[in-house]
Structures are given as C-alpha cells and as structure tokens.
Write a protein that holds these residues in place. Structure first.
Motif, PDB file in Angstrom:
ATOM      1  N   THR A 165      21.200 -26.185  59.678  1.00 54.35           N
ATOM      2  CA  THR A 165      19.700 -26.079  59.712  1.00 54.35           C
ATOM      3  C   THR A 165      19.583 -26.786  58.239  1.00 54.35           C
ATOM      4  O   THR A 165      20.157 -26.667  57.307  1.00 54.35           O
ATOM      5  CB  THR A 165      19.165 -24.639  59.534  1.00 54.35           C
ATOM      6  OG1 THR A 165      19.667 -23.708  58.564  1.00 54.35           O
ATOM      7  CG2 THR A 165      19.523 -24.007  61.041  1.00 54.35           C
ATOM      8  N   ASN A 166      18.132 -27.387  58.329  1.00 55.01           N
ATOM      9  CA  ASN A 166      17.576 -27.742  57.131  1.00 55.01           C
ATOM     10  C   ASN A 166      18.486 -28.887  56.215  1.00 55.01           C
ATOM     11  O   ASN A 166      18.641 -28.610  55.005  1.00 55.01           O
ATOM     12  CB  ASN A 166      16.994 -26.697  56.017  1.00 55.01           C
ATOM     13  CG  ASN A 166      16.049 -25.779  56.878  1.00 55.01           C
ATOM     14  OD1 ASN A 166      15.315 -26.458  57.933  1.00 55.01           O
ATOM     15  ND2 ASN A 166      16.029 -24.444  56.664  1.00 55.01           N
ATOM     16  N   GLY A 211      16.446 -31.015  60.946  1.00 54.68           N
ATOM     17  CA  GLY A 211      16.027 -29.432  60.830  1.00 54.68           C
ATOM     18  C   GLY A 211      16.889 -28.564  61.379  1.00 54.68           C
ATOM     19  O   GLY A 211      17.267 -27.561  60.790  1.00 54.68           O
ATOM     20  N   ARG A 232      14.162 -31.630  65.437  1.00 50.29           N
ATOM     21  CA  ARG A 232      13.345 -31.969  64.081  1.00 50.29           C
ATOM     22  C   ARG A 232      14.189 -33.120  63.309  1.00 50.29           C
ATOM     23  O   ARG A 232      14.951 -32.988  62.426  1.00 50.29           O
ATOM     24  CB  ARG A 232      12.896 -30.939  63.191  1.00 50.29           C
ATOM     25  CG  ARG A 232      11.836 -29.997  63.843  1.00 50.29           C
ATOM     26  CD  ARG A 232      11.674 -28.774  62.898  1.00 50.29           C
ATOM     27  NE  ARG A 232      12.838 -27.943  62.739  1.00 50.29           N
ATOM     28  CZ  ARG A 232      13.089 -27.150  61.793  1.00 50.29           C
ATOM     29  NH1 ARG A 232      12.498 -27.082  60.633  1.00 50.29           N
ATOM     30  NH2 ARG A 232      14.205 -26.479  61.819  1.00 50.29           N
ATOM     31  N   HIS A 262       9.879 -28.609  50.950  1.00 61.42           N
ATOM     32  CA  HIS A 262      10.561 -27.281  52.007  1.00 61.42           C
ATOM     33  C   HIS A 262      10.188 -27.638  53.515  1.00 61.42           C
ATOM     34  O   HIS A 262       9.498 -28.408  53.892  1.00 61.42           O
ATOM     35  CB  HIS A 262       9.479 -26.246  51.499  1.00 61.42           C
ATOM     36  CG  HIS A 262       9.841 -24.956  52.327  1.00 61.42           C
ATOM     37  ND1 HIS A 262       9.431 -24.549  53.608  1.00 61.42           N
ATOM     38  CD2 HIS A 262      10.432 -23.682  51.632  1.00 61.42           C
ATOM     39  CE1 HIS A 262       9.930 -23.416  53.692  1.00 61.42           C
ATOM     40  NE2 HIS A 262      10.753 -22.885  52.856  1.00 61.42           N
ATOM     41  N   PRO A 263      11.248 -27.061  54.328  1.00 67.75           N
ATOM     42  CA  PRO A 263      11.376 -27.319  55.481  1.00 67.75           C
ATOM     43  C   PRO A 263      10.065 -27.510  56.267  1.00 67.75           C
ATOM     44  O   PRO A 263       9.681 -28.164  57.237  1.00 67.75           O
ATOM     45  CB  PRO A 263      12.349 -26.356  56.230  1.00 67.75           C
ATOM     46  CG  PRO A 263      13.261 -26.228  54.966  1.00 67.75           C
ATOM     47  CD  PRO A 263      12.443 -25.989  53.715  1.00 67.75           C
ATOM     48  N   SER A 264       9.390 -26.537  55.800  1.00 64.53           N
ATOM     49  CA  SER A 264       7.871 -26.372  56.653  1.00 64.53           C
ATOM     50  C   SER A 264       6.834 -27.631  56.120  1.00 64.53           C
ATOM     51  O   SER A 264       6.183 -27.953  57.019  1.00 64.53           O
ATOM     52  CB  SER A 264       7.193 -25.089  56.249  1.00 64.53           C
ATOM     53  OG  SER A 264       6.798 -24.921  54.728  1.00 64.53           O
ATOM     54  N   GLU A 265       7.234 -28.088  54.872  1.00 67.09           N
ATOM     55  CA  GLU A 265       6.149 -29.021  54.523  1.00 67.09           C
ATOM     56  C   GLU A 265       6.790 -30.472  55.515  1.00 67.09           C
ATOM     57  O   GLU A 265       5.784 -31.305  55.435  1.00 67.09           O
ATOM     58  CB  GLU A 265       6.663 -29.410  53.154  1.00 67.09           C
ATOM     59  CG  GLU A 265       5.846 -28.412  52.481  1.00 67.09           C
ATOM     60  CD  GLU A 265       6.131 -28.401  50.818  1.00 67.09           C
ATOM     61  OE1 GLU A 265       5.096 -28.331  49.912  1.00 67.09           O
ATOM     62  OE2 GLU A 265       7.326 -28.393  50.244  1.00 67.09           O
ATOM     63  N   TRP A 266       8.177 -30.584  55.435  1.00 72.12           N
ATOM     64  CA  TRP A 266       8.688 -31.928  56.409  1.00 72.12           C
ATOM     65  C   TRP A 266       7.931 -31.677  57.720  1.00 72.12           C
ATOM     66  O   TRP A 266       7.510 -32.719  58.408  1.00 72.12           O
ATOM     67  CB  TRP A 266      10.202 -31.603  56.664  1.00 72.12           C
ATOM     68  CG  TRP A 266      10.959 -32.185  55.649  1.00 72.12           C
ATOM     69  CD1 TRP A 266      11.223 -31.348  54.414  1.00 72.12           C
ATOM     70  CD2 TRP A 266      11.347 -33.470  55.006  1.00 72.12           C
ATOM     71  NE1 TRP A 266      12.192 -32.097  53.341  1.00 72.12           N
ATOM     72  CE2 TRP A 266      12.058 -33.628  53.877  1.00 72.12           C
ATOM     73  CE3 TRP A 266      11.068 -34.576  55.794  1.00 72.12           C
ATOM     74  CZ2 TRP A 266      12.564 -34.567  53.417  1.00 72.12           C
ATOM     75  CZ3 TRP A 266      11.730 -35.936  55.352  1.00 72.12           C
ATOM     76  CH2 TRP A 266      12.503 -35.731  53.955  1.00 72.12           C
ATOM     77  N   ASP A 267       7.986 -30.477  58.394  1.00 66.11           N
ATOM     78  CA  ASP A 267       7.391 -30.189  59.672  1.00 66.11           C
ATOM     79  C   ASP A 267       5.606 -30.851  59.484  1.00 66.11           C
ATOM     80  O   ASP A 267       5.187 -31.356  60.419  1.00 66.11           O
ATOM     81  CB  ASP A 267       7.310 -29.077  59.961  1.00 66.11           C
ATOM     82  CG  ASP A 267       8.727 -28.432  60.568  1.00 66.11           C
ATOM     83  OD1 ASP A 267       9.261 -29.408  61.011  1.00 66.11           O
ATOM     84  OD2 ASP A 267       8.788 -27.230  60.943  1.00 66.11           O
ATOM     85  N   LYS A 268       5.031 -30.298  58.270  1.00 66.29           N
ATOM     86  CA  LYS A 268       3.674 -30.777  58.371  1.00 66.29           C
ATOM     87  C   LYS A 268       3.338 -32.172  58.363  1.00 66.29           C
ATOM     88  O   LYS A 268       2.367 -32.687  58.779  1.00 66.29           O
ATOM     89  CB  LYS A 268       2.921 -29.772  57.110  1.00 66.29           C
ATOM     90  CG  LYS A 268       1.742 -30.155  56.843  1.00 66.29           C
ATOM     91  CD  LYS A 268       0.939 -29.535  55.679  1.00 66.29           C
ATOM     92  CE  LYS A 268      -0.416 -29.830  55.311  1.00 66.29           C
ATOM     93  NZ  LYS A 268      -0.948 -29.283  54.192  1.00 66.29           N
ATOM     94  N   ARG A 292       5.239 -33.719  61.997  1.00 68.09           N
ATOM     95  CA  ARG A 292       4.903 -33.230  63.490  1.00 68.09           C
ATOM     96  C   ARG A 292       3.986 -34.155  63.857  1.00 68.09           C
ATOM     97  O   ARG A 292       3.761 -34.262  65.432  1.00 68.09           O
ATOM     98  CB  ARG A 292       4.447 -31.825  63.225  1.00 68.09           C
ATOM     99  CG  ARG A 292       4.473 -31.102  64.767  1.00 68.09           C
ATOM    100  CD  ARG A 292       5.718 -30.908  65.096  1.00 68.09           C
ATOM    101  NE  ARG A 292       6.530 -29.844  64.561  1.00 68.09           N
ATOM    102  CZ  ARG A 292       7.463 -29.365  65.113  1.00 68.09           C
ATOM    103  NH1 ARG A 292       8.057 -29.553  66.274  1.00 68.09           N
ATOM    104  NH2 ARG A 292       8.091 -28.282  64.482  1.00 68.09           N
TER     105      ARG A 292
END
Length: 351
Positions: free
Chosen positions: A38-39, A62, A84, A228-234, A237
């Motif tokens: 992951t990540n 991801g 991802r 952060h992984p959530s920032e890549w998503d943001k 996405r």
C-alpha cells in the motif's frame, strides 16, 4: 520453490518502479498467499529512462493485492487487485547528450546482441517449460488470472507547447476487470487442453478522456513526495469515481470522451478448430454505452502544438549523442560543432 520465484519477481520488477517496497515483508506475505502493498510512490526516473517526450512529475500507487491459493494452486484462480493509480506527467524539455562520437551506433549494436540472446534464451525456456509440470502450472495460472484495476487517473500538464495557453490532458477510469468465462459467459476455471481455447470477459466502468484548455497546472503547498495518501486522493480523485474538484486545483473537465462504460469479450480458439472453419484464431468484441466525443477549437489548437513539440523532441533525440553538456554561453564552439555534426548526419541519410 515457486513461492521464492514469485517473491523474487515482485521485488525485481516492482522495486524498479516504486519506492517504499519492504522486501522482507513482501517475501513473508508471498508465502502466506496474501500479498498486500500500500501507499507506494512511483519513481519518476524509472520511466524517464525510456527517453519519451514526456516525463513523470509525480506518481502514486495506492494498493496492490495479490491472492495466491497455494494449497489449491491449479484449481482456484490467482486474483490481482490494483487500486488508485495516479500519475502526473509534463513535457520532457531536456535531452541529455554525450560527447563521444558513434555512441548511438554502439548502443544499437548492443541492443541487437541482447535481443538475440534473449530470444534464444526464451525459446529454450519455452521448450523446457512446455515439457514440464511447472510449465503446465504457469499456463493454468495465467489462463485463469482474475484482474481488477480501479481508480486510475493519468494527467499530463503542458505550459511549453503553446506559450501563453497552458493546457492539461488526462485519462481517468473508475474500474477495469477481467475474468475467464465459458461459452455461456459464466465465470469458470479451465485446465489441461482447455487452456488452448481461452475466453475472457472484460468490464469497463467510466472511462473518460479530457482536455482542459487555458488552465494553470496544479499547484500544491508541499512537495509531491510529502503528500499523505489521503491528499493524493483529494487531488487525483476528480475524474475517477464521484470526484469533485479539489479546492484551488482545477475546474470542471472539458471532456473529449465523456465517461463511458461497457464490456468486451476476447476469444482465442484452438488451432485445430480452424481446420474446417474460417473463424480467426483470436477475436475481440467491444460494446460501449452512450459514446460522446467532443473537441473544442482551442483543444484542436493545443493538440497541434503538442504534436509539434513532440516532433521537435524526437528530432533533438536523434542527435543527442552530439549534444554538448554545457551551455551555449560557456562553450559556443562545441555547439557549432553539434550543429555541424547534426546537419552532416542529415545530409548523409539524404544521400
């Protein structure tokens, strides 16, 4: 033995393209039958070595999940999930050169020699594997492989091809899956001689291609590698699944291909089946729903500029082995020599 080979291959190929690969954890997870990575961030330099007219600015993978049923290998399918896959690219403006003459031809000769050795080795390996239990097992695994790829977004940003009119192009995909099916279209597992006749069903969800004209590149307040992984998503996405523009990053996409879904079916027949039939050995059928294509005037303008820029890059690449590594101001004579050698090559090819 097979577990060690799988771990070695994953380390060898994934390690060349991603950062954050824990080799020991990977080996343990392969033996357990559930590989989960992951990540991981993609290494830009791994793809840049291909000398393409584009280079990778940032990339993120991801999740990679591989389920290997060791106790029932050859009876149950190996399942691969990728989720991802985010990639940001930009024009490759620099072409590295070398001062020594003739290096390009030396490289070509080496490549040809390596290709011949590789083909001979592959032929020997193929002959040995076809007559072995391992070869039969590998064929069974490949023939029944289940693949699922979700949330892909590949974006290219360009502020150079058309100065004063920056643009961005991209491809996004919500999901792509492939399974082995029987004649009725139902998922199945095939072995033995049935492997000579393979049928695959591929499902496609929300494939889209966009071109955003007169738009600034994405700007972040921190380096990509620190996200952060959530920032890549943001950031990425938008354009995949239920995405909305991240604040301050972009506006609504201008789609060349509106998000489209569909499915495909691939069939490979046995060579013996062709004796009394006019059917092709391999056949693929693709079905798409509600295909909508659109290209604006500004989009057409930007595409032409992009093609010109790629052509110029490829032209420079032909004579990269003559190109000086210093600036024109530092050593003007070396650049005159570079121009002379490049033109001489063109004239020789012309004759």
């Amino acid at each position: 033995m097979l577990e060690d080979q799988v771990a070695y291959l994953l380390q060898r190929y994934l390690g060349n393209y991603v950062r954050g690969l824990n080799k020991e954890a990977l080996k343990i997870s392969v033996w357990q039958g559930d590989v989960e990575l992951t990540n991981m961030q993609l290494k830009p330099e791994a793809l840049n070595a291909l000398k393409l007219p584009v280079k990778v600015k940032a990339g993120f993978l991801g999740s990679v999940k591989i389920k290997v049923p060791w106790s029932r290998l050859g009876q149950d399918p190996v399942i691969v999930y990728l989720d991802r896959i985010f990639l940001l690219a930009e024009p490759a403006t620099e072409v590295e050169g070398h001062s020594e003459d003739g290096i390009q031809e030396v490289k070509k000769t080496r490549v040809r020699e390596m290709e011949m050795k590789l083909l001979e080795r592959m032929q020997r390996t193929k002959t040995e594997m076809n007559n072995s239990w391992l070869g039969s097992l590998v064929s069974t695994i490949i023939g029944n492989l289940k693949l699922s790829i979700s949330n892909i977004h590949i974006r290219y940003e360009d502020i150079e091809s058309n100065p004063g009119h920056p643009f961005a192009a991209g491809v996004s995909l919500e999901k792509l899956s492939a399974v082995t099916v029987d004649d009725d279209g139902k998922e199945t597992f095939i072995t033995g001689g049935a492997l000579d006749r393979i049928q695959k069903f591929v499902e496609l969800n929300q494939l889209a291609v966009y071109l955003d004209c007169d738009i600034s590149p994405w700007y972040l307040d921190k380096p990509w590698e620190d996200l952060h992984p959530s920032e890549w998503d943001k950031v990425f996405r938008f354009g995949t699944k239920n995405g909305k523009p991240a604040e301050g990053l972009t506006k609504k996409h201008g789609y060349i291909l509106q998000p489209v879904s569909g499915y495909a079916r691939y069939t490979k027949l046995r060579e013996n089946d062709l004796a009394d039939s006019h059917e092709p050995l391999q056949k693929a059928s693709v079905y798409l729903d509600d295909v909508t294509l659109c290209l604006s005037k500004n989009g057409y303008r930007d595409i032409l500029k992009l093609i010109d820029n790629f052509a110029a890059f490829n032209q420079r690449l032909k004579y990269a082995h003559y190109r000086p590594r210093v600036s024109v101001k530092t050593d003007p004579s070396s650049w005159w020599k570079y121009a002379f050698n490049s033109i001489s090559d063109q004239l020789k090819k012309g004759r």
